[in-house]
Design an enzyme around this catalytic site. Structure first.
Site, short mmCIF file in Angstrom:
data_model
loop_
_atom_site.label_atom_id
_atom_site.label_comp_id
_atom_site.label_asym_id
_atom_site.label_seq_id
_atom_site.Cartn_x
_atom_site.Cartn_y
_atom_site.Cartn_z
N SER A 14 83.10 41.21 2.06
CA SER A 14 82.35 40.39 1.10
C SER A 14 80.97 40.99 0.88
O SER A 14 80.51 41.85 1.63
CB SER A 14 82.21 38.94 1.60
OG SER A 14 81.39 38.90 2.76
N GLY A 15 80.33 40.50 -0.17
CA GLY A 15 78.95 40.89 -0.46
C GLY A 15 78.12 39.66 -0.73
O GLY A 15 78.65 38.62 -1.16
N ARG A 16 76.81 39.76 -0.48
CA ARG A 16 75.92 38.62 -0.70
C ARG A 16 74.61 39.09 -1.30
O ARG A 16 74.14 40.20 -1.01
CB ARG A 16 75.58 37.91 0.61
CG ARG A 16 76.70 37.30 1.36
CD ARG A 16 77.36 38.21 2.34
NE ARG A 16 76.43 38.90 3.20
CZ ARG A 16 75.78 38.32 4.21
NH1 ARG A 16 75.96 37.04 4.49
NH2 ARG A 16 74.96 39.03 4.96
N ASP A 238 74.29 49.73 6.61
CA ASP A 238 74.04 48.35 7.04
C ASP A 238 73.57 48.25 8.49
O ASP A 238 72.72 47.41 8.81
CB ASP A 238 75.25 47.44 6.77
CG ASP A 238 76.57 48.03 7.26
OD1 ASP A 238 76.56 49.00 8.04
OD2 ASP A 238 77.62 47.51 6.84
N GLN A 305 89.43 39.38 12.57
CA GLN A 305 89.47 39.04 11.14
C GLN A 305 90.88 39.27 10.59
O GLN A 305 91.41 38.45 9.83
CB GLN A 305 88.47 39.90 10.37
CG GLN A 305 87.01 39.57 10.64
CD GLN A 305 86.06 40.66 10.17
OE1 GLN A 305 86.49 41.73 9.71
NE2 GLN A 305 84.76 40.43 10.29
N GLY A 404 76.93 38.70 11.99
CA GLY A 404 77.85 37.56 11.96
C GLY A 404 78.52 37.32 13.29
O GLY A 404 78.81 36.18 13.66
#
Length: 471
Positions: A14-16, A238, A305, A404
């Site tokens: 995902s991206g935010r 990241d 996951q 996370g």
């Protein structure tokens, strides 16, 4: 009036878009946009959808306009090693293949025909991972040589998105180092190595350091989103951003940037490219301000996951942790870094198969699967602590878990027990925070990294696991 900084943090799933600003001496975060990411099959290859992802980046910028919070700057961080090749018309050549694709199978041996693993490590200080850029380029050279002949530019993923935003081609240092083609001594491309491998030298852009201004939005993007801003390169890898946000200023800690991958290491001012470091498969990735992230790349929460998806995402990660704790006496363990867990057709079956082949009880329930994965991760962390202490020539007393994965309380407890160290969990959004810190440092909100990290510690809740909390 608040000054906003925008971090676009794109991970493997995902991206935010996260806005940050200062308020009463503390960093405030606000997630304003989120989108899905994942590899898709195209022509039999696992590929990223960069066109769609860039559309989502633009959508998030439009959201800033919609809510009336226009950032003064933005930066993008992503995973490492992956890249695009552009032709003389700046069009993408071939499929946008991702690191989990099997095109690199056997490409290590092709590279080692030219330079040995030991010599390669001595030159780059980067651990062997079959998906590194060096092996991906060898796969293209062997299977699609015409693509390298057409190529005029190589851009890693965050650099490509920065180019689409600004029209300026750059390669940011922390991201570039993950590919195993950069010298830790010169902090530049190892052009001699590149030439030895037969890759075209001209496609590699001049490296920039995190905190460098890439440019302003192009006229096209500016018109579409309705405003302008400055694009500042953070530590675009990241983990580089995450490590910048460690809430500590001493040197008595090991960090784990915990997400799809677990990046576990220490911060150093100089690299260690020794034979012993190579044997332990530790890596010297670039960090903010020319520092080195001396770490081990561990498979991480990718396994849990994947298993969760195979159970149709019916349970939250918190519930899975609870199930794992209920099954804590299940004895089987796996090597989380085994290649069989990198990109299996089915992770659940891969874990079962590993246990079966190694003569251990086979997990059947989700709780048993989870406890095997979590306990195996904690044991891997404990082994890595010993390796880092050996190479650092000292003992470390604290582990900072950010990202996370810091929310996985059961894994935090297992880690504290397995390592015998005090575990500090948080902040969860360390990557976005580090991205924003690079922009704030550029703007002068902080004068030093130490100031910025002190502010992180004061701004976000850190949970501590030690002998008292585990009693």
């Amino acid at each position: 009036m608040s000054v906003y900084y925008l971090a676009v943090d794109i991970g493997a799933s995902s991206g935010r878009h996260i806005l940050g600003h200062m308020e009463d001496g503390k960093i405030q975060l606000e997630e304003i946009y989120r989108f899905e990411n994942g590899l898709v099959k195209k022509d039999g290859e696992l590929c990223w959808e960069y066109d769609r992802l860039f559309g989502e980046i633009v959508n998030g910028l439009k959201k800033c306009k919609e809510i009336g919070k226009i950032p003064t700057s933005m930066g993008i961080d992503t995973w490492g090693v992956d890249f695009v090749l552009l032709d003389d018309q700046d069009q993408v050549i071939g499929n946008t293949v991702g690191y989990r694709d099997h095109r690199t199978d056997g490409m290590d041996e092709e590279v080692y025909k030219i330079i040995s693993l030991e010599d390669l490590y001595a030159r780059t200080g980067i651990q062997k991972a079959i998906f590194n850029t060096i092996y991906q380029l060898m796969a293209i050279k062997k299977n699609h040589p015409e693509q390298l002949e057409q190529a005029r530019t190589l851009l890693h993923v965050p650099d490509y998105f920065h180019y689409l935003l600004t029209g300026n081609k750059t390669c940011e240092y922390t991201e570039a180092t993950t590919g195993q083609l950069v010298s830790p001594v010169t902090k530049d491309w190892d052009y001699e190595l590149i030439e030895m491998l037969g890759y075209p030298k001209g496609i590699f852009q001049k490296l920039i350091m995190p905190g460098t201004v890439v440019g302003n939005l192009s006229e096209k993007v500016k018109k579409e989103v309705g405003f302008d801003l400055t694009v500042v390169a953070p530590a675009t890898h990241d983990t580089g951003s995450s490590v910048l946000a460690v809430p500590a200023n001493d040197d008595d800690f090991i960090y784990i940037s915990s997400g799809t991958w677990s990046l576990m290491g220490i911060e150093r001012m100089t690299p260690d490219c020794s034979k012993r470091s190579c044997e332990l498969n530790l890596t010297n990735e670039g960090g903010y301000a020319g520092r080195f992230r001396y770490l081990k790349n561990i498979m991480g929460l990718w396994m849990i996951q994947s298993v969760r998806h195979e159970f149709h995402d019916a349970y939250s990660f918190g519930k899975i942790c609870d199930m794992a704790e209920e099954a804590k006496d299940f004895p089987s363990r796996v090597d989380v870094n085994d290649d069989c867990f990198l990109s299996p057709e089915n992770m659940t079956e891969a874990v079962k198969d590993y246990c079966r082949k190694s003569g251990q009880p086979v997990p059947e329930t989700l709780g048993e699967l989870a406890t095997v994965i979590y306990a195996s991760l904690a044991e891997c962390y404990a082994k890595t602590v010993k390796e880092l202490e050996e190479m650092g020539g000292r003992e470390y007393h604290r582990i900072h878990i950010m990202g996370g994965g810091s929310n996985a309380e059961y894994l935090n407890e297992l880690t504290a027990r397995a390592t015998g160290k005090e575990v500090h969990a948080g902040p969860t959004e360390s990557t976005a925070i580090g991205n924003i810190l690079a922009q704030m440092l550029k703007k002068g909100e902080f004068n030093t990294i130490e100031e910025a990290r002190t502010c992180v510690h004061e701004s976000f809740g850190i949970k501590v696991y030690n002998e008292k909390t585990l009693a």
